[in-house]
Design an enzyme around this catalytic site. Sequence first.
Site, PDB file in Angstrom:
ATOM      1  N   SER A 121       0.788  -1.271   0.062  1.00 53.64           N
ATOM      2  CA  SER A 121      -0.170  -0.024  -0.040  1.00 53.64           C
ATOM      3  C   SER A 121       0.863   1.309  -0.009  1.00 53.64           C
ATOM      4  O   SER A 121       2.054   1.259   0.430  1.00 53.64           O
ATOM      5  CB  SER A 121      -0.937   0.161   1.195  1.00 53.64           C
ATOM      6  N   GLU A 123       0.350   3.512   1.885  1.00 54.73           N
ATOM      7  CA  GLU A 123       0.333   3.882   3.196  1.00 54.73           C
ATOM      8  C   GLU A 123       1.707   3.580   3.718  1.00 54.73           C
ATOM      9  O   GLU A 123       2.196   4.116   4.923  1.00 54.73           O
ATOM     10  CB  GLU A 123      -0.531   3.259   4.040  1.00 54.73           C
ATOM     11  N   TYR A 145      -1.637   0.370  10.500  1.00 56.35           N
ATOM     12  CA  TYR A 145      -1.920  -0.363   9.343  1.00 56.35           C
ATOM     13  C   TYR A 145      -0.786  -0.192   8.385  1.00 56.35           C
ATOM     14  O   TYR A 145      -0.434  -1.143   7.627  1.00 56.35           O
ATOM     15  CB  TYR A 145      -3.230   0.511   8.582  1.00 56.35           C
TER      16      TYR A 145
END
Length: 328
Positions: A121, A123, A145
Amino acid sequence: MGITGQDGSYLAELLLAKGYEVHGIVRRVALEDPTRRLGRIAHLLDRVSLHAASLESFPSVYRVFRSVLPDECYHLAAQSFVSYSFDDEFSTLNTNINGTHFILAALKDVAPQCHFYFAGSSEMFGNAEQVPQTEATRFHPRSAYGISKVAGFELTRNYREAYGAHASSGILFNHESQRRGFEFVTRKITVGLSQILAGKSKELRLGNLDAKRDWGHARDYVEAMWHMLQQEEPDDYVVATGETHSVREFAERAFHLAGLDPNRYIVSAPELYRPAEVHLLVGDSSKARAKFGWKAKTSFQDLVLEMVAADCASEGVEFPIGAVSGTR
Ligand code: G4F
């Protein structure tokens, strides 16, 4: 894994269209309550085989792989809501890291030739020091996460290097659609807008409107996943549009499409801000383009339009298409 989600449903469609035999791993509760939990793949249920297992249980994952002996495995399952990972860091880390590890370890044992895809991701970049972000940009995750995805990414790389696994990671930037979960900001906006149009609500409460994301269409992004597993050598790839837009821009575009003034309806609510925000993400997917010719097909404008139109249709409100001419 993750066939019931947005990406899983588009990927299953793609693989079926290519003539694959598709197996999906779902939680037992999903099999017991298909109407509520298998909605996104309801139209595919007679063409896919579903198996019950849990990311939290190595034996359950192992059993499914031993019986199916997959040629390709796409690991899309995770606790994927960044905001929730601040509320429960422990379960996010446990599920996301152990789940990835269980899959890699089980495949190594029962199907070592299987080509494996890990859903990394953007992220992972978090507070990135480089714009746009590439495969070489240093990770600086800003949530449990993001940290769990960095761990999964490193596990995937290590299985590749230590055991010769054909294991690749896609570093996917935000990808949306009318199948996106309601908790993510784009869908929250398009559903919220349709409810305002239907007279069911009067405002839309959002968090940080200034955060910027590189938003593409999930349908385009699953094609990149598939390409990664067709390469001779496993590798990691950024998948992004190369454009960035703020949450405010997404919301304004959606409201303007419906002929509404966003300033009258959108409230920026401090309680919806995250303890640590990722302010700006924009990806450079030149490597995916050079290696297998992938690029995003759906523009930001078309993405917003498609989502607004779909949510208005489900809400039964007329979408004033006339109002959008000239705005695309
Ligand atoms: O839609 P979001 O919740 O997505 P986020 O956090 O960027 O993560 C998504 O994309 C990642 C890929 O980069 C995936 F790995 C991840 O699993 C997920 O799919 O939030 C986007 C932005 C954030 O900056 C957030 O603070 O929107 C901002 N925002 C503002 N108001 C909001 C809201 N986000 C949500 N969910 N809800 C709001 O009301």
